[in-house]
Design a protein around this motif. Structure first.
Motif, short mmCIF file in Angstrom:
data_model
loop_
_atom_site.label_atom_id
_atom_site.label_comp_id
_atom_site.label_asym_id
_atom_site.label_seq_id
_atom_site.Cartn_x
_atom_site.Cartn_y
_atom_site.Cartn_z
N LEU A 1 -18.63 -36.08 5.89
CA LEU A 1 -19.61 -37.07 6.34
C LEU A 1 -20.00 -38.08 5.26
CD1 LEU A 1 -22.08 -35.02 8.59
CD2 LEU A 1 -20.11 -36.41 9.26
N ASP A 2 -19.86 -37.74 3.99
CA ASP A 2 -20.28 -38.68 2.95
C ASP A 2 -19.54 -40.01 3.05
OD1 ASP A 2 -22.12 -36.95 1.94
OD2 ASP A 2 -20.92 -36.31 0.22
N LEU A 3 -18.23 -39.95 3.29
CA LEU A 3 -17.45 -41.19 3.41
C LEU A 3 -17.87 -41.98 4.63
CD1 LEU A 3 -15.17 -43.02 2.44
CD2 LEU A 3 -13.56 -41.57 3.71
N ILE A 4 -18.09 -41.29 5.74
CA ILE A 4 -18.53 -41.97 6.96
C ILE A 4 -19.87 -42.64 6.75
CG2 ILE A 4 -19.22 -41.63 9.38
CD1 ILE A 4 -17.21 -39.34 9.52
N LYS A 5 -20.80 -41.92 6.14
CA LYS A 5 -22.13 -42.49 5.89
C LYS A 5 -22.05 -43.69 4.96
CE LYS A 5 -24.67 -38.17 6.67
NZ LYS A 5 -25.47 -37.08 6.05
N HIS A 6 -21.17 -43.62 3.96
CA HIS A 6 -20.99 -44.77 3.06
C HIS A 6 -20.52 -45.99 3.86
CE1 HIS A 6 -19.61 -47.14 -0.42
NE2 HIS A 6 -18.57 -47.42 0.37
N ASN A 7 -19.53 -45.80 4.74
CA ASN A 7 -19.00 -46.93 5.49
C ASN A 7 -20.00 -47.46 6.51
OD1 ASN A 7 -16.47 -47.29 4.27
ND2 ASN A 7 -15.58 -45.59 5.44
N ILE A 8 -20.83 -46.59 7.07
CA ILE A 8 -21.90 -47.06 7.96
C ILE A 8 -22.90 -47.90 7.17
CG2 ILE A 8 -23.90 -46.34 9.33
CD1 ILE A 8 -22.29 -43.95 10.29
N HIS A 9 -23.35 -47.35 6.04
CA HIS A 9 -24.38 -48.03 5.24
C HIS A 9 -23.92 -49.40 4.75
CE1 HIS A 9 -27.77 -48.45 2.48
NE2 HIS A 9 -26.89 -48.77 1.53
N SER A 10 -22.66 -49.50 4.35
CA SER A 10 -22.18 -50.76 3.77
C SER A 10 -21.78 -51.79 4.83
CB SER A 10 -20.99 -50.48 2.85
OG SER A 10 -19.93 -49.87 3.56
N ASN A 11 -21.61 -51.37 6.08
CA ASN A 11 -21.12 -52.32 7.10
C ASN A 11 -22.09 -52.60 8.24
OD1 ASN A 11 -18.14 -53.05 6.55
ND2 ASN A 11 -18.19 -50.83 6.20
N LYS A 12 -22.97 -51.66 8.57
CA LYS A 12 -23.82 -51.85 9.75
C LYS A 12 -24.63 -53.14 9.74
CE LYS A 12 -27.46 -49.68 12.50
NZ LYS A 12 -28.14 -50.96 12.72
N PRO A 13 -25.32 -53.50 8.65
CA PRO A 13 -26.11 -54.74 8.69
C PRO A 13 -25.26 -55.98 8.95
CG PRO A 13 -26.70 -53.39 6.78
CD PRO A 13 -25.46 -52.81 7.34
N LYS A 14 -24.00 -55.93 8.59
CA LYS A 14 -23.13 -57.10 8.72
C LYS A 14 -22.46 -57.19 10.08
CE LYS A 14 -22.00 -56.66 3.79
NZ LYS A 14 -22.61 -55.32 3.61
N ILE A 15 -22.09 -56.04 10.66
CA ILE A 15 -21.28 -56.09 11.88
C ILE A 15 -22.01 -55.61 13.13
CG2 ILE A 15 -19.18 -55.77 10.52
CD1 ILE A 15 -19.10 -52.87 11.66
N ALA A 16 -23.07 -54.81 12.98
CA ALA A 16 -23.72 -54.23 14.16
C ALA A 16 -25.20 -54.00 13.91
CB ALA A 16 -23.02 -52.92 14.54
N PRO A 17 -25.96 -55.06 13.62
CA PRO A 17 -27.37 -54.86 13.29
C PRO A 17 -28.21 -54.33 14.45
CG PRO A 17 -26.86 -57.20 13.53
CD PRO A 17 -25.56 -56.47 13.53
N ASN A 18 -27.75 -54.54 15.69
CA ASN A 18 -28.53 -54.11 16.85
C ASN A 18 -27.99 -52.86 17.52
OD1 ASN A 18 -28.56 -57.54 17.21
ND2 ASN A 18 -30.47 -56.42 16.88
#
Length: 441
Positions: A321-338
């Motif tokens: 999960l650490d890798l998944i959480k890293h990719n969520i944290h670094s990308n969510k504000p840019k690609i899926a804020p809502n």
């Protein structure tokens, strides 16, 4: 019956199938190398007939860089290959000199023991050592690396294989640095391999420091007049299969992209916006994140507000999960804020799914499972999970599969079970990836 909410997931045409990461291992599933019955014999085996001796002296070579520091009790995955003096090039120039098992062998066992420095000399740690113990077990999920099915620590017919080892400290006073010797005491035509020096630590240590981390760019389409959003996905190329993107994910990603873009052009009901999606055994999280980005595009391109929240849940084993959480944290504000994006642990099997349900309380509109069919021993647990996640009349399940190490008999066994539990529609795509759309009535 395919409901209206599921209809956009089903492509035209008849259902057909023409050719017809895993739960973590238990602590009991290993061999104790300190057990005298498992340590190499000091008596040389009798020499085989010269007529049957291979023409090449093979070297054991690691296929992935070993870590320089490990924690006591931490399992290390070591994959190796038996190559001649010309390396892989020898296969091309002298195909007759490739590695072969002896008659009657299904695996060439790999033995292992520890080496330490004492009084300026490198010495072997005896089985009676009171400070350290080396334990070994077979590779877990060898099919991820395209390896043979291995019954234990060893090398298969392909000349590739490996084992998993860990160092257990039984008393204080253990050395801070050691080496691990890997080889075959029963086959004198194999040159052993020594890994090290390896530092020992009492603290948890991230093995990824001995691996290669890369970023992959993925463009997520946007509504008219807006430039595509760029997702930077981190991959970890090491000996853990969850750290990289496998072929089926690339194919499923393009299927979702084309279907969502076609729906936006036609003002069709959204495929992912306002819905709940689960990415099973997500690995890097590519598919779940990409779907979240597509849902964001649908949210921005739909004239009326969508009344329900958009949720995407990415699951894998706890240690992934650490890798998944890293990719969520670094990308969510840019690609899926809502979009609500979460990562949750989920191992395969009915009992794990019950506990997962107790935490999420969710049923899902879409479930995606990419390259999860790879090990026959886990078929029943995987089927239980797929079946339990698929709500009749609501859930559409996308299953991506590419043949690697499974036999046709194992393939047929799994997909016959699939056809007995689900309605299905099959399609074959580039990269030899098969995609099934599955649903329950």
């Amino acid at each position: 019956m395919i409901t209206e909410s599921m209809s956009r997931h089903v492509a035209p045409g008849p259902s057909s199938y023409c050719s017809t990461p895993s739960p973590p291992p238990s602590e009991d599933d290993y061999c104790d190398c300190s057990d005298p019955s498992l340590t190499p014999s000091s008596t040389p085996p009798s020499s085989p007939s010269m007529d049957h001796r291979p023409k090449t002296l093979f070297r054991l070579l690691p296929t992935c860089s070993p870590p320089s520091t490990i924690q006591f009790g931490q399992w290390i995955r070591i994959t190796v290959e038996a190559l001649g003096e010309f390396g892989t090039y020898q296969r091309e120039v002298e195909p007759g000199r490739v590695f072969k098992l002896r008659d009657g062998q299904t695996i060439m066992p790999l033995e292992c023991f520890l080496l330490v420095e004492s009084k300026g000399q490198i010495t072997r740690v005896s089985t009676s050592n009171q400070h350290l113990r080396l334990e070994r077990r077979a590779l877990q999920s060898p099919n991820w690396d395209g390896l043979d099915n291995l019954s234990g620590p060893g090398i298969g017919p392909s000349g590739r294989g490996g084992l998993e080892v860990r160092v257990v400290r039984t008393m204080t006073g253990a050395p801070a640095t050691l080496w691990i010797n890997i080889g075959s005491e029963t086959d004198r035509d194999i040159v052993p391999l020594v890994l090290g020096p390896i530092r020992l630590s009492t603290k948890a240590f991230n093995l990824n420091t001995a691996t290669m981390e890369v970023l992959r760019p993925f463009n997520i389409p946007a509504v008219r007049g807006i430039h595509p959003r760029v997702m930077l996905l981190k991959e970890v190329w090491n000996n853990v299969p969850q750290g990289r993107v496998w072929d089926s994910a690339f194919v499923l990603k393009e299927i979702f992209r084309s279907e969502v873009m076609a729906g936006v052009e036609k003002s069709a009901p959204p495929l992912f916006a306002g819905k709940k999606t689960l990415d099973l055994s997500a690995g890097t999280g590519l598919l779940g994140l990409f779907i979240a980005g597509l849902a964001q595009m649908e949210l921005e391109g739909s004239p009326p507000p969508i009344p329900t929240a958009t949720k995407v849940v990415l699951t894998d084993l706890e240690q992934a999960l650490d890798l998944i959480k890293h990719n969520i944290h670094s990308n969510k504000p840019k690609i899926a804020p809502n979009v609500e994006l979460t990562a949750k642990a989920l191992a395969w099997g009915a009992s794990h799914l019950v506990r997962f349900r107790g935490v999420t309380f969710d049923t899902f509109d879409t479930v995606v499972a990419s390259d999860v069919v790879y090990e026959a021993a886990n078929f029943d647990h995987l089927l239980e999970t797929l079946y339990g996640l698929c709500t009749p009349g609501r859930t559409m399940l996308y299953l991506g599969y590419k043949r690697r190490a499974l036999t046709k008999d194992s393939e047929d066994l799994f997909f016959n079970k699939i056809s007995s539990k689900f309605k299905s529609q099959h399609s074959l795509h580039g990269l030899d990836v098969h995609v099934w759309r599955l649903w329950r009535e």
